[in-house]
Design a protein around this motif. Sequence first.
Motif, PDB file in Angstrom:
ATOM      1  N   SER A 189       0.883  -1.161   0.000  1.00 16.42           N
ATOM      2  CA  SER A 189       0.000   0.000   0.000  1.00 16.42           C
ATOM      3  C   SER A 189       0.924   1.215   0.000  1.00 16.42           C
ATOM      4  N   PRO A 190       1.243   1.733  -1.178  1.00 18.32           N
ATOM      5  CA  PRO A 190       2.325   2.711  -1.286  1.00 18.32           C
ATOM      6  C   PRO A 190       1.930   4.109  -0.834  1.00 18.32           C
ATOM      7  N   THR A 191       2.941   4.959  -0.765  1.00 23.79           N
ATOM      8  CA  THR A 191       2.709   6.368  -0.482  1.00 23.79           C
ATOM      9  C   THR A 191       1.900   6.989  -1.623  1.00 23.79           C
ATOM     10  N   THR A 192       1.063   7.956  -1.288  1.00 21.75           N
ATOM     11  CA  THR A 192       0.275   8.653  -2.297  1.00 21.75           C
ATOM     12  C   THR A 192       1.180   9.201  -3.407  1.00 21.75           C
ATOM     13  N   GLY A 193       0.804   8.924  -4.647  1.00 18.61           N
ATOM     14  CA  GLY A 193       1.569   9.416  -5.780  1.00 18.61           C
ATOM     15  C   GLY A 193       2.616   8.459  -6.295  1.00 18.61           C
ATOM     16  N   ARG A 194       2.833   7.345  -5.597  1.00 15.57           N
ATOM     17  CA  ARG A 194       3.854   6.389  -6.046  1.00 15.57           C
ATOM     18  C   ARG A 194       3.361   5.592  -7.254  1.00 15.57           C
ATOM     19  N   VAL A 195       2.100   5.161  -7.206  1.00 15.08           N
ATOM     20  CA  VAL A 195       1.490   4.440  -8.320  1.00 15.08           C
ATOM     21  C   VAL A 195       0.446   5.355  -8.950  1.00 15.08           C
ATOM     22  N   PRO A 196       0.558   5.702 -10.219  1.00 15.70           N
ATOM     23  CA  PRO A 196      -0.382   6.641 -10.840  1.00 15.70           C
ATOM     24  C   PRO A 196      -1.798   6.094 -10.867  1.00 15.70           C
ATOM     25  N   TRP A 197      -2.725   6.909 -10.436  1.00 20.58           N
ATOM     26  CA  TRP A 197      -4.148   6.553 -10.458  1.00 20.58           C
ATOM     27  C   TRP A 197      -4.925   7.840 -10.280  1.00 20.58           C
ATOM     28  N   ASP A 198      -5.666   8.242 -11.319  1.00 23.06           N
ATOM     29  CA  ASP A 198      -6.291   9.556 -11.270  1.00 23.06           C
ATOM     30  C   ASP A 198      -7.309   9.699 -10.158  1.00 23.06           C
ATOM     31  N   CYS A 199      -7.892   8.584  -9.699  1.00 23.38           N
ATOM     32  CA  CYS A 199      -8.889   8.676  -8.638  1.00 23.38           C
ATOM     33  C   CYS A 199      -8.297   9.251  -7.357  1.00 23.38           C
ATOM     34  N   SER A 200      -6.999   9.061  -7.156  1.00 30.79           N
ATOM     35  CA  SER A 200      -6.358   9.558  -5.954  1.00 30.79           C
ATOM     36  C   SER A 200      -6.353  11.079  -5.890  1.00 30.79           C
ATOM     37  N   PHE A 201      -6.501  11.726  -7.044  1.00 24.53           N
ATOM     38  CA  PHE A 201      -6.314  13.162  -7.048  1.00 24.53           C
ATOM     39  C   PHE A 201      -7.484  13.960  -7.636  1.00 24.53           C
ATOM     40  N   LEU A 202      -8.214  13.362  -8.553  1.00 20.26           N
ATOM     41  CA  LEU A 202      -9.249  14.131  -9.235  1.00 20.26           C
ATOM     42  C   LEU A 202     -10.571  14.128  -8.496  1.00 20.26           C
ATOM     43  N   PRO A 209      -6.550  10.776   0.287  1.00 20.93           N
ATOM     44  CA  PRO A 209      -6.560  10.161  -1.042  1.00 20.93           C
ATOM     45  C   PRO A 209      -6.226   8.679  -0.980  1.00 20.93           C
ATOM     46  N   PRO A 210      -6.961   7.845  -1.701  1.00 17.51           N
ATOM     47  CA  PRO A 210      -6.634   6.421  -1.769  1.00 17.51           C
ATOM     48  C   PRO A 210      -5.423   6.194  -2.663  1.00 17.51           C
ATOM     49  N   VAL A 211      -4.845   5.008  -2.563  1.00 20.24           N
ATOM     50  CA  VAL A 211      -3.692   4.658  -3.380  1.00 20.24           C
ATOM     51  C   VAL A 211      -3.933   3.312  -4.031  1.00 20.24           C
ATOM     52  N   ALA A 212      -3.191   3.030  -5.073  1.00 20.91           N
ATOM     53  CA  ALA A 212      -3.249   1.741  -5.760  1.00 20.91           C
ATOM     54  C   ALA A 212      -1.946   0.997  -5.531  1.00 20.91           C
ATOM     55  N   GLY A 213      -2.035  -0.343  -5.475  1.00 24.72           N
ATOM     56  CA  GLY A 213      -0.823  -1.122  -5.250  1.00 24.72           C
ATOM     57  C   GLY A 213      -1.031  -2.590  -5.556  1.00 24.72           C
ATOM     58  N   GLU A 307      -6.156   9.798  14.954  1.00 27.92           N
ATOM     59  CA  GLU A 307      -7.264  10.714  15.227  1.00 27.92           C
ATOM     60  C   GLU A 307      -7.504  11.629  14.038  1.00 27.92           C
ATOM     61  N   MET A 308      -6.425  12.101  13.420  1.00 32.89           N
ATOM     62  CA  MET A 308      -6.551  12.966  12.248  1.00 32.89           C
ATOM     63  C   MET A 308      -7.154  12.197  11.076  1.00 32.89           C
ATOM     64  N   TRP A 309      -6.727  10.940  10.903  1.00 37.74           N
ATOM     65  CA  TRP A 309      -7.266  10.112   9.821  1.00 37.74           C
ATOM     66  C   TRP A 309      -8.767   9.907  10.001  1.00 37.74           C
ATOM     67  N   ASN A 310      -9.186   9.586  11.216  1.00 35.33           N
ATOM     68  CA  ASN A 310     -10.613   9.387  11.488  1.00 35.33           C
ATOM     69  C   ASN A 310     -11.412  10.647  11.179  1.00 35.33           C
ATOM     70  N   LYS A 311     -10.881  11.780  11.591  1.00 36.61           N
ATOM     71  CA  LYS A 311     -11.570  13.048  11.361  1.00 36.61           C
ATOM     72  C   LYS A 311     -11.704  13.323   9.870  1.00 36.61           C
ATOM     73  N   ALA A 312     -10.646  13.036   9.127  1.00 38.08           N
ATOM     74  CA  ALA A 312     -10.649  13.308   7.688  1.00 38.08           C
ATOM     75  C   ALA A 312     -11.534  12.337   6.928  1.00 38.08           C
TER      76      ALA A 312
END
Length: 358
Positions: A189-202, A209-213, A307-312
Amino acid sequence: MAIATPQWKPQVLQKRRTQHDLIPSSWHLSETALTTAPLSSIETIRTSNILTKDELAWTETTDIRHLVTLIATRQVTSEQLTTAFCKRAAVAQQLTKCLTEIIFDKALARAKQLDEHLARTGAVVGPLHGVPVSVKDRFDVEGVDTTVGGSSGGEGALVGSGGSILGIGTDIGGSIRVPSGLQGLYSISPTTGRVPWDCSFLHQHYLVPPVAGPMASSLATAEYFMERLLASAPWNVDPHATPIPWRTELATPPTDRKLRLGVVFDDGIVKPQPPVARAMRETVQALRAAGHEVIEWDTSLHVPATEMWNKAILGDGGSHCRKLCEIIDEPLIEGMVVGTEKDMLSLDEREKVRTTTI
């Protein structure tokens, strides 16, 4: 008084009929096999007589590089290999319902094209020439429906059953990691932006943002995916992708020194099941016996991040999930973590969360 059938249920039944009809009749399990199937789908696959001895061997290969070599050296055709994986995926589907979109016909047609290309030119097309893989139904695939929610559980069950040697999942709260753990798979489960996937950003409703892996039965396959993907310089296509190549030297265990490793037995939020905890302890003992240093990680630093993740993750108050469900009047899956009105964040609050550094 008769209870009205929710309108989404007939659609589900129709979808299941369509899936069933897309599997060739010669790949169907008998009623007896379905009703007496053991808990392990692998045992049923091996004894179904639907796959030949060679097809079983190919689909139980864990290192994708071996299959790439078999095709490149013309020991196996892509059509043969793709047929084997389609058969195995079909049996797995009948046992676990791991598939949503079945496109065996397109896979086999593409396999034939690649075989013809290799025979004509002697050259392969790309690093996975002719090796079939699977993707979670969150990626847009031309000509088929795309599921807008859900986890990578189907991908995990498919790869765990051997119906795919490499699956691409997505993760925002464990959707790659949890199914992989339950199936005994390797995943990243990589860092955001490591594997290109437009859903993570658009999709702006994602404050996290979710990531692909990759999800695979071997570390070698997961690493091959990352290495070859990043070798293609995806940042030249997707400007949001991080322009850092796969650094093999960092992924290779050192030979001139022992390892220093961290372990988390329980972070206070997710407690491993007893068999998993036992396996972790045995692994730690083996590592220490081999001379490596293993440090039990202090997870108190994780608390503010969690806690920040839950809030977001709950920040939209659940509006996105509710809108998706309202499309066909389908209820939320029980147990799904969704925000409520009290969790709703204003634009200013969302921006504060987005820019907070922990």
